[in-house]
Motif scaffolding. Structure first.
Motif, PDB file in Angstrom:
ATOM      1  N   ILE A   1      35.749  52.297  40.785  1.00 34.56           N
ATOM      2  CA  ILE A   1      36.641  52.194  42.035  1.00 34.56           C
ATOM      3  C   ILE A   1      36.531  51.003  41.695  1.00 34.56           C
ATOM      4  O   ILE A   1      36.219  49.943  40.847  1.00 34.56           O
ATOM      5  CB  ILE A   1      35.448  51.965  43.198  1.00 34.56           C
ATOM      6  N   LEU A   2      38.003  50.251  41.764  1.00 31.75           N
ATOM      7  CA  LEU A   2      38.673  48.938  41.973  1.00 31.75           C
ATOM      8  C   LEU A   2      38.683  48.280  42.669  1.00 31.75           C
ATOM      9  O   LEU A   2      39.042  48.884  43.774  1.00 31.75           O
ATOM     10  CB  LEU A   2      39.600  48.869  41.817  1.00 31.75           C
ATOM     11  N   VAL A   3      37.571  47.332  43.320  1.00 28.61           N
ATOM     12  CA  VAL A   3      37.132  47.026  44.816  1.00 28.61           C
ATOM     13  C   VAL A   3      37.792  45.789  44.985  1.00 28.61           C
ATOM     14  O   VAL A   3      37.394  44.702  43.621  1.00 28.61           O
ATOM     15  CB  VAL A   3      35.544  47.001  44.794  1.00 28.61           C
ATOM     16  N   THR A   4      38.985  45.021  45.259  1.00 28.36           N
ATOM     17  CA  THR A   4      38.693  43.530  45.086  1.00 28.36           C
ATOM     18  C   THR A   4      38.343  42.776  46.647  1.00 28.36           C
ATOM     19  O   THR A   4      38.307  43.707  47.872  1.00 28.36           O
ATOM     20  CB  THR A   4      41.024  43.521  45.512  1.00 28.36           C
ATOM     21  N   GLY A   5      38.492  41.724  46.323  1.00 29.76           N
ATOM     22  CA  GLY A   5      37.527  41.255  47.096  1.00 29.76           C
ATOM     23  C   GLY A   5      36.385  41.011  47.740  1.00 29.76           C
ATOM     24  O   GLY A   5      35.387  40.771  48.284  1.00 29.76           O
ATOM     25  N   GLY A   6      35.123  41.701  46.238  1.00 29.26           N
ATOM     26  CA  GLY A   6      33.913  42.116  45.822  1.00 29.26           C
ATOM     27  C   GLY A   6      33.367  40.931  45.374  1.00 29.26           C
ATOM     28  O   GLY A   6      31.379  41.487  45.804  1.00 29.26           O
ATOM     29  N   CYS A   7      33.306  39.820  46.042  1.00 33.30           N
ATOM     30  CA  CYS A   7      32.504  38.302  46.413  1.00 33.30           C
ATOM     31  C   CYS A   7      32.236  37.986  47.493  1.00 33.30           C
ATOM     32  O   CYS A   7      31.891  37.114  48.079  1.00 33.30           O
ATOM     33  CB  CYS A   7      32.744  37.570  45.358  1.00 33.30           C
ATOM     34  N   GLY A   8      32.658  38.940  48.474  1.00 35.07           N
ATOM     35  CA  GLY A   8      33.192  37.916  50.256  1.00 35.07           C
ATOM     36  C   GLY A   8      31.445  39.301  50.916  1.00 35.07           C
ATOM     37  O   GLY A   8      31.144  39.723  49.953  1.00 35.07           O
ATOM     38  N   PHE A   9      31.547  39.468  52.052  1.00 34.66           N
ATOM     39  CA  PHE A   9      31.246  39.162  52.173  1.00 34.66           C
ATOM     40  C   PHE A   9      30.709  40.694  52.496  1.00 34.66           C
ATOM     41  O   PHE A   9      29.773  41.026  52.535  1.00 34.66           O
ATOM     42  CB  PHE A   9      31.134  38.878  54.026  1.00 34.66           C
ATOM     43  N   ILE A  10      31.735  41.864  53.537  1.00 36.66           N
ATOM     44  CA  ILE A  10      32.005  43.094  53.428  1.00 36.66           C
ATOM     45  C   ILE A  10      32.004  43.338  51.977  1.00 36.66           C
ATOM     46  O   ILE A  10      31.344  44.724  51.840  1.00 36.66           O
ATOM     47  CB  ILE A  10      32.863  43.789  54.243  1.00 36.66           C
TER      48      ILE A  10
END
Ligand code: NAD
Ligand code: TDX
Length: 341
Positions: free
Chosen positions: A6-15
Protein backbone atom coordinates in the motif's frame (compact mmCIF):
# COMPACT_ATOMS: atom_id res chain seq x y z
CA UNK A 1 -6.42 -10.64 -4.79
CA UNK A 2 -5.03 -9.72 -1.36
CA UNK A 3 -3.31 -6.37 -1.17
CA UNK A 4 0.43 -6.72 -0.66
CA UNK A 5 1.86 -3.20 -0.94
CA UNK A 6 0.00 0.00 0.00
CA UNK A 7 1.13 3.52 -0.79
CA UNK A 8 -0.17 5.71 2.05
CA UNK A 9 0.00 9.46 1.50
CA UNK A 10 0.19 11.69 4.58
CA UNK A 11 1.35 8.84 6.82
CA UNK A 12 3.25 11.14 9.19
CA UNK A 13 0.08 12.98 10.21
CA UNK A 14 -2.39 12.05 12.93
CA UNK A 15 -4.61 9.53 11.13
CA UNK A 16 -1.86 8.47 8.73
CA UNK A 17 0.56 7.46 11.48
CA UNK A 18 -2.14 5.53 13.32
CA UNK A 19 -3.16 3.88 10.04
CA UNK A 20 0.38 2.84 9.02
CA UNK A 21 0.97 1.29 12.45
CA UNK A 22 -2.45 -0.39 12.43
CA UNK A 23 -1.94 -1.96 8.99
CA UNK A 24 1.53 -3.30 9.81
CA UNK A 25 0.18 -4.80 13.06
CA UNK A 26 -2.91 -6.31 11.47
CA UNK A 27 -1.28 -7.67 8.30
CA UNK A 28 2.07 -9.31 8.94
CA UNK A 29 4.02 -9.48 5.67
CA UNK A 30 2.32 -6.48 4.05
CA UNK A 31 4.44 -3.59 2.76
CA UNK A 32 3.62 0.06 3.36
CA UNK A 33 5.26 2.99 1.64
CA UNK A 34 4.52 6.28 3.36
CA UNK A 35 4.78 9.39 1.18
CA UNK A 36 4.68 12.57 3.24
CA UNK A 37 5.84 16.14 2.59
CA UNK A 38 6.37 16.77 6.34
CA UNK A 39 4.38 19.99 6.49
CA UNK A 40 3.80 21.58 9.92
CA UNK A 41 1.47 18.68 10.91
CA UNK A 42 3.61 15.86 9.52
CA UNK A 43 5.89 14.51 12.20
CA UNK A 44 8.33 11.65 11.63
CA UNK A 45 8.43 11.11 15.42
CA UNK A 46 4.90 9.70 15.09
CA UNK A 47 6.38 6.57 13.48
CA UNK A 48 9.86 6.60 15.00
CA UNK A 49 9.56 3.03 16.26
CA UNK A 50 9.14 1.73 12.69
CA UNK A 51 12.73 2.61 11.70
CA UNK A 52 14.23 -0.62 10.40
CA UNK A 53 10.86 -2.41 10.08
CA UNK A 54 11.18 -4.66 7.00
CA UNK A 55 7.67 -3.84 5.73
CA UNK A 56 7.93 -0.06 6.08
CA UNK A 57 9.46 2.60 3.87
CA UNK A 58 9.26 6.38 4.30
CA UNK A 59 9.56 8.66 1.28
CA UNK A 60 9.86 12.39 1.90
CA UNK A 61 7.96 13.99 -0.96
CA UNK A 62 4.88 15.74 -2.23
CA UNK A 63 1.64 14.37 -3.67
CA UNK A 64 1.85 17.10 -6.34
CA UNK A 65 5.14 15.64 -7.66
CA UNK A 66 3.94 13.53 -10.58
CA UNK A 67 7.34 12.03 -11.45
CA UNK A 68 7.81 10.85 -7.89
CA UNK A 69 4.32 9.32 -7.71
CA UNK A 70 4.79 7.50 -11.04
CA UNK A 71 7.89 5.82 -9.63
CA UNK A 72 6.22 4.87 -6.35
CA UNK A 73 3.21 3.34 -8.08
CA UNK A 74 5.37 0.95 -10.10
CA UNK A 75 5.19 -1.76 -7.45
CA UNK A 76 2.13 -0.81 -5.31
CA UNK A 77 -1.28 -2.40 -5.65
CA UNK A 78 -3.29 0.08 -3.57
CA UNK A 79 -3.20 3.73 -2.56
CA UNK A 80 -4.72 5.22 0.58
CA UNK A 81 -4.73 8.94 -0.19
CA UNK A 82 -5.01 10.95 3.00
CA UNK A 83 -2.35 13.65 2.62
CA UNK A 84 -4.13 16.96 3.02
CA UNK A 85 -4.22 20.34 4.64
CA UNK A 86 -6.67 19.39 7.38
CA UNK A 87 -7.49 22.31 9.69
CA UNK A 88 -10.62 24.42 9.10
CA UNK A 89 -9.30 27.51 10.94
CA UNK A 90 -6.15 27.59 8.82
CA UNK A 91 -8.27 27.39 5.67
CA UNK A 92 -10.14 30.48 6.89
CA UNK A 93 -6.83 32.32 7.40
CA UNK A 94 -5.49 31.27 3.94
CA UNK A 95 -7.05 28.74 1.58
CA UNK A 96 -4.15 28.67 -0.91
CA UNK A 97 -2.37 25.51 0.36
CA UNK A 98 -5.74 23.78 0.70
CA UNK A 99 -6.60 24.20 -2.96
CA UNK A 100 -3.10 23.22 -4.00
CA UNK A 101 -2.67 20.04 -1.93
CA UNK A 102 -6.27 18.87 -1.52
CA UNK A 103 -7.42 19.57 -5.08
CA UNK A 104 -4.32 19.59 -7.33
CA UNK A 105 -2.60 16.96 -5.19
CA UNK A 106 -5.59 14.64 -5.52
CA UNK A 107 -5.79 15.26 -9.26
CA UNK A 108 -2.08 14.40 -9.56
CA UNK A 109 -2.60 11.14 -7.66
CA UNK A 110 -5.58 10.25 -9.87
CA UNK A 111 -3.73 11.00 -13.12
CA UNK A 112 -0.79 8.90 -11.95
CA UNK A 113 -3.06 5.95 -11.09
CA UNK A 114 -4.84 6.35 -14.42
CA UNK A 115 -1.62 6.18 -16.44
CA UNK A 116 0.27 3.54 -14.49
CA UNK A 117 -0.95 0.73 -16.72
CA UNK A 118 -1.86 -1.61 -13.88
CA UNK A 119 -5.06 -1.99 -11.84
CA UNK A 120 -4.51 -0.05 -8.63
CA UNK A 121 -7.29 0.57 -6.11
CA UNK A 122 -7.29 4.12 -4.68
CA UNK A 123 -9.10 4.92 -1.44
CA UNK A 124 -9.76 8.62 -0.91
CA UNK A 125 -10.10 9.68 2.73
CA UNK A 126 -12.79 12.34 2.53
CA UNK A 127 -14.71 13.87 5.43
CA UNK A 128 -18.23 14.40 6.76
CA UNK A 129 -17.63 18.14 6.33
CA UNK A 130 -18.34 17.81 2.60
CA UNK A 131 -22.05 17.48 3.50
CA UNK A 132 -22.18 20.88 5.20
CA UNK A 133 -24.14 21.45 8.39
CA UNK A 134 -27.24 19.97 10.03
CA UNK A 135 -29.68 21.96 12.20
CA UNK A 136 -29.47 21.52 15.98
CA UNK A 137 -33.24 21.04 16.35
CA UNK A 138 -33.49 18.01 14.01
CA UNK A 139 -31.76 15.13 15.84
CA UNK A 140 -33.64 12.75 13.53
CA UNK A 141 -31.55 13.79 10.46
CA UNK A 142 -28.06 12.45 9.71
CA UNK A 143 -25.73 12.59 6.69
CA UNK A 144 -26.21 9.63 4.34
CA UNK A 145 -23.97 8.81 1.41
CA UNK A 146 -26.62 10.27 -0.95
CA UNK A 147 -26.97 13.55 1.00
CA UNK A 148 -26.06 16.36 -1.45
CA UNK A 149 -22.61 17.85 -0.90
CA UNK A 150 -22.75 21.40 0.53
CA UNK A 151 -19.31 22.24 1.93
CA UNK A 152 -19.15 25.45 3.96
CA UNK A 153 -15.48 26.13 4.76
CA UNK A 154 -12.63 26.50 2.28
CA UNK A 155 -11.21 23.28 3.80
CA UNK A 156 -14.47 21.40 3.26
CA UNK A 157 -14.79 22.77 -0.29
CA UNK A 158 -11.26 21.59 -1.13
CA UNK A 159 -12.00 18.11 0.27
CA UNK A 160 -15.29 18.01 -1.66
CA UNK A 161 -13.42 18.93 -4.85
CA UNK A 162 -11.05 16.00 -4.30
CA UNK A 163 -14.01 13.75 -3.49
CA UNK A 164 -15.81 14.74 -6.71
CA UNK A 165 -12.64 14.32 -8.78
CA UNK A 166 -12.47 10.74 -7.47
CA UNK A 167 -16.08 10.22 -8.50
CA UNK A 168 -15.36 11.66 -11.95
CA UNK A 169 -12.22 9.56 -12.54
CA UNK A 170 -14.15 6.43 -11.61
CA UNK A 171 -17.06 7.37 -13.90
CA UNK A 172 -15.00 8.61 -16.86
CA UNK A 173 -11.98 6.31 -16.82
CA UNK A 174 -13.33 3.33 -14.87
CA UNK A 175 -10.66 3.65 -12.15
CA UNK A 176 -11.08 1.43 -9.11
CA UNK A 177 -11.84 4.11 -6.52
CA UNK A 178 -13.53 3.93 -3.13
CA UNK A 179 -14.23 6.94 -0.92
CA UNK A 180 -14.73 7.20 2.83
CA UNK A 181 -16.39 10.14 4.60
CA UNK A 182 -15.54 10.13 8.25
CA UNK A 183 -16.57 12.12 11.32
CA UNK A 184 -14.23 13.83 13.83
CA UNK A 185 -11.37 11.60 14.96
CA UNK A 186 -9.70 11.62 18.36
CA UNK A 187 -6.79 9.67 19.80
CA UNK A 188 -2.99 9.78 20.11
CA UNK A 189 -0.69 11.87 17.86
CA UNK A 190 -3.29 14.49 16.87
CA UNK A 191 -1.77 17.89 16.14
CA UNK A 192 -2.67 20.21 19.05
CA UNK A 193 -4.48 22.74 16.87
CA UNK A 194 -7.53 20.40 16.85
CA UNK A 195 -9.90 20.87 19.74
CA UNK A 196 -9.21 17.83 21.97
CA UNK A 197 -5.38 17.94 22.05
CA UNK A 198 -5.48 21.75 22.10
CA UNK A 199 -7.70 21.83 25.17
CA UNK A 200 -5.90 19.03 27.01
CA UNK A 201 -2.43 20.49 26.43
CA UNK A 202 -3.58 24.02 27.26
CA UNK A 203 -4.88 22.75 30.60
CA UNK A 204 -1.62 20.93 31.35
CA UNK A 205 0.20 24.21 30.62
CA UNK A 206 -2.19 26.06 32.96
CA UNK A 207 -3.87 28.02 30.13
CA UNK A 208 -7.60 28.44 29.54
CA UNK A 209 -9.37 26.64 26.69
CA UNK A 210 -10.80 28.83 23.88
CA UNK A 211 -14.39 27.70 23.28
CA UNK A 212 -15.90 29.14 20.10
CA UNK A 213 -19.27 30.92 20.30
CA UNK A 214 -21.91 29.40 22.55
CA UNK A 215 -20.37 25.90 22.52
CA UNK A 216 -23.58 24.34 21.21
CA UNK A 217 -22.04 23.04 17.96
CA UNK A 218 -22.16 19.26 17.76
CA UNK A 219 -19.54 16.83 16.43
CA UNK A 220 -19.65 13.01 16.16
CA UNK A 221 -16.47 11.68 17.81
CA UNK A 222 -14.77 8.53 16.49
CA UNK A 223 -11.61 6.93 17.89
CA UNK A 224 -8.87 7.03 15.26
CA UNK A 225 -8.30 3.24 15.45
CA UNK A 226 -11.98 2.64 14.67
CA UNK A 227 -11.44 4.87 11.64
CA UNK A 228 -8.31 2.94 10.61
CA UNK A 229 -10.17 -0.36 10.86
CA UNK A 230 -13.02 0.99 8.72
CA UNK A 231 -10.62 2.33 6.07
CA UNK A 232 -8.92 -1.06 5.83
CA UNK A 233 -12.30 -2.80 5.51
CA UNK A 234 -13.33 -0.48 2.67
CA UNK A 235 -9.94 -0.91 0.98
CA UNK A 236 -10.30 -4.70 1.16
CA UNK A 237 -13.97 -5.19 0.46
CA UNK A 238 -15.65 -1.90 -0.50
CA UNK A 239 -17.49 -1.90 -3.81
CA UNK A 240 -15.76 -0.06 -6.68
CA UNK A 241 -16.96 3.52 -7.13
CA UNK A 242 -18.85 3.53 -3.83
CA UNK A 243 -18.79 6.01 -0.95
CA UNK A 244 -18.88 4.79 2.67
CA UNK A 245 -19.74 6.96 5.67
CA UNK A 246 -17.80 6.24 8.86
CA UNK A 247 -19.05 7.55 12.21
CA UNK A 248 -18.73 6.99 15.93
CA UNK A 249 -22.42 7.20 16.81
CA UNK A 250 -21.14 9.55 19.48
CA UNK A 251 -22.56 13.07 19.09
CA UNK A 252 -21.47 15.65 21.67
CA UNK A 253 -21.77 19.42 21.85
CA UNK A 254 -18.48 21.30 22.23
CA UNK A 255 -19.58 22.44 25.68
CA UNK A 256 -20.26 18.82 26.70
CA UNK A 257 -16.84 17.82 25.32
CA UNK A 258 -15.13 20.67 27.16
CA UNK A 259 -16.82 19.80 30.44
CA UNK A 260 -15.85 16.14 30.04
CA UNK A 261 -12.19 17.11 29.51
CA UNK A 262 -12.27 19.48 32.50
CA UNK A 263 -13.78 16.76 34.67
CA UNK A 264 -11.19 14.12 33.62
CA UNK A 265 -8.42 16.63 34.34
CA UNK A 266 -9.93 17.81 37.64
CA UNK A 267 -10.30 21.44 36.52
CA UNK A 268 -13.22 23.86 36.93
CA UNK A 269 -15.26 25.77 34.36
CA UNK A 270 -13.23 28.88 35.17
CA UNK A 271 -10.71 27.43 32.70
CA UNK A 272 -13.14 28.05 29.81
CA UNK A 273 -12.44 31.21 27.80
CA UNK A 274 -15.34 32.19 25.54
CA UNK A 275 -13.89 33.46 22.25
CA UNK A 276 -15.56 34.77 19.08
CA UNK A 277 -17.13 32.09 16.94
CA UNK A 278 -15.38 30.49 13.96
CA UNK A 279 -16.53 32.18 10.72
CA UNK A 280 -19.22 30.08 9.04
CA UNK A 281 -19.06 27.57 11.91
CA UNK A 282 -20.98 24.38 10.98
CA UNK A 283 -23.60 23.64 13.63
CA UNK A 284 -23.82 19.88 13.63
CA UNK A 285 -22.26 16.87 11.93
CA UNK A 286 -23.96 13.49 12.31
CA UNK A 287 -23.14 10.37 10.32
CA UNK A 288 -25.47 7.58 9.32
CA UNK A 289 -23.02 4.65 9.05
CA UNK A 290 -25.64 2.02 8.21
CA UNK A 291 -24.14 1.20 4.81
CA UNK A 292 -20.66 0.21 6.01
CA UNK A 293 -22.27 -1.83 8.81
CA UNK A 294 -24.60 -3.63 6.44
CA UNK A 295 -22.12 -4.26 3.60
CA UNK A 296 -18.83 -4.74 5.43
CA UNK A 297 -19.91 -5.60 8.97
CA UNK A 298 -17.95 -2.68 10.46
CA UNK A 299 -19.05 -0.78 13.54
CA UNK A 300 -17.12 1.33 16.05
CA UNK A 301 -15.87 -0.55 19.12
CA UNK A 302 -13.22 1.80 20.54
CA UNK A 303 -15.05 5.13 20.63
CA UNK A 304 -17.14 4.62 23.79
CA UNK A 305 -17.21 7.59 26.16
CA UNK A 306 -16.03 8.37 28.77
CA UNK A 307 -13.39 5.60 28.62
CA UNK A 308 -12.03 6.39 25.15
CA UNK A 309 -11.82 10.12 25.89
CA UNK A 310 -10.15 9.45 29.22
CA UNK A 311 -7.52 7.18 27.58
CA UNK A 312 -6.84 9.89 25.01
CA UNK A 313 -6.42 12.57 27.69
CA UNK A 314 -4.01 10.21 29.50
CA UNK A 315 -2.02 9.75 26.29
CA UNK A 316 -1.36 13.51 26.10
CA UNK A 317 -0.58 13.79 29.82
CA UNK A 318 1.85 10.86 29.41
CA UNK A 319 3.52 12.16 26.23
CA UNK A 320 4.42 15.69 27.17
CA UNK A 321 7.73 15.69 25.29
CA UNK A 322 5.87 14.85 22.06
CA UNK A 323 3.38 17.71 22.17
CA UNK A 324 5.73 20.27 23.71
CA UNK A 325 8.04 19.85 20.71
CA UNK A 326 5.08 20.11 18.33
CA UNK A 327 3.62 23.13 20.14
CA UNK A 328 6.73 25.27 19.77
CA UNK A 329 8.16 27.38 16.95
CA UNK A 330 5.88 28.29 14.07
CA UNK A 331 2.86 26.92 15.92
CA UNK A 332 3.10 29.74 18.47
CA UNK A 333 2.66 32.29 15.63
CA UNK A 334 -0.43 30.47 14.36
CA UNK A 335 -1.87 30.30 17.89
CA UNK A 336 -1.34 34.02 18.48
CA UNK A 337 -2.98 34.87 15.13
CA UNK A 338 -5.94 32.59 15.85
CA UNK A 339 -6.58 33.36 19.51
CA UNK A 340 -4.95 36.76 19.97
CA UNK A 341 -1.93 36.12 22.17
P1 NAD B 1 -2.93 15.92 9.59
O1 NAD B 1 -2.89 17.38 9.27
O2 NAD B 1 -2.60 15.47 10.95
O3 NAD B 1 -1.96 15.14 8.58
C1 NAD B 1 -1.83 15.46 7.23
C2 NAD B 1 -0.54 14.84 6.69
O4 NAD B 1 -0.47 15.10 5.28
C3 NAD B 1 0.72 15.41 7.33
O5 NAD B 1 1.61 14.38 7.67
C4 NAD B 1 1.31 16.29 6.23
O6 NAD B 1 2.72 16.41 6.28
C5 NAD B 1 0.85 15.54 4.98
N1 NAD B 1 0.79 16.42 3.80
C6 NAD B 1 0.19 17.64 3.71
N2 NAD B 1 0.35 18.14 2.47
C7 NAD B 1 1.06 17.21 1.75
C8 NAD B 1 1.52 17.15 0.41
N3 NAD B 1 1.31 18.16 -0.45
N4 NAD B 1 2.19 16.03 0.03
C9 NAD B 1 2.42 15.02 0.88
N5 NAD B 1 2.03 15.03 2.18
C10 NAD B 1 1.35 16.12 2.60
O7 NAD B 1 -4.38 15.45 9.16
P2 NAD B 1 -5.29 14.26 9.73
O8 NAD B 1 -6.18 14.80 10.77
O9 NAD B 1 -4.44 13.09 10.02
O10 NAD B 1 -6.19 13.97 8.44
C11 NAD B 1 -5.81 13.01 7.48
C12 NAD B 1 -6.86 12.93 6.41
O11 NAD B 1 -8.11 12.55 6.98
C13 NAD B 1 -7.12 14.24 5.67
O12 NAD B 1 -7.33 13.95 4.32
C14 NAD B 1 -8.38 14.78 6.32
O13 NAD B 1 -9.10 15.59 5.43
C15 NAD B 1 -9.11 13.49 6.62
N6 NAD B 1 -10.07 13.51 7.75
C16 NAD B 1 -9.65 13.90 8.99
C17 NAD B 1 -10.54 13.85 10.06
C18 NAD B 1 -10.11 14.25 11.46
O14 NAD B 1 -10.96 14.29 12.37
N7 NAD B 1 -8.84 14.54 11.71
C19 NAD B 1 -11.86 13.42 9.86
C20 NAD B 1 -12.26 13.04 8.58
C21 NAD B 1 -11.34 13.08 7.54
O1 TDX C 1 -10.06 26.34 19.69
C1 TDX C 1 -11.07 25.74 19.30
N1 TDX C 1 -12.27 25.98 19.93
C2 TDX C 1 -13.43 25.38 19.56
O2 TDX C 1 -14.49 25.63 20.15
C3 TDX C 1 -11.05 24.80 18.20
C4 TDX C 1 -9.77 24.49 17.48
C5 TDX C 1 -12.23 24.20 17.86
N2 TDX C 1 -13.40 24.49 18.49
C6 TDX C 1 -14.64 23.83 18.03
C7 TDX C 1 -14.88 23.97 16.54
C8 TDX C 1 -15.59 22.68 16.20
O3 TDX C 1 -17.00 22.85 16.38
O4 TDX C 1 -14.49 22.43 18.26
C9 TDX C 1 -15.07 21.67 17.19
C10 TDX C 1 -14.00 20.77 16.60
O5 TDX C 1 -13.04 21.60 15.97
P1 TDX C 1 -11.76 20.98 15.22
O6 TDX C 1 -11.02 20.10 16.15
O7 TDX C 1 -11.03 22.11 14.57
O8 TDX C 1 -12.44 20.01 14.15
P2 TDX C 1 -13.52 20.28 12.98
O9 TDX C 1 -13.48 21.69 12.53
O10 TDX C 1 -14.83 19.72 13.43
O11 TDX C 1 -12.88 19.39 11.79
C11 TDX C 1 -12.34 18.06 12.08
O12 TDX C 1 -13.24 17.05 11.69
C12 TDX C 1 -13.42 16.82 10.31
C13 TDX C 1 -10.99 17.86 11.39
O13 TDX C 1 -10.10 18.92 11.74
C14 TDX C 1 -11.13 17.78 9.89
O14 TDX C 1 -9.87 17.48 9.29
C15 TDX C 1 -12.11 16.68 9.57
O15 TDX C 1 -12.34 16.65 8.19
Amino acid sequence: MAISHILVTGGCGFIGANFVRFVLEQRPGIRVTNLDALTYSGNPDNLAELAGHPGYRFVHGDVRDRGLIDGLLSDCDAVVHMAAESHVDRSIQDSTPFISTNVSGTQTMLDAVRSCGRPIRLLYVSTDEVYGSLPLDRPDIQFREDTPLAPNSPYAASKAAGDLLCRAYHHTFGLDIVTTRCSNNFGPFQFPEKVIPLFVTNLIEGHQVPLYGDGRNVRDWLHVLDHCEAVLAVLDRGRRGEVYNIGGNNERSNLELTRAILSIMGRSEEMIRRVPDRLGHDLRYAIDATKIGRELGWRPTRSQWPDALEQTVRWYTGNEAWWRRVKSGAYREYYARQYGG
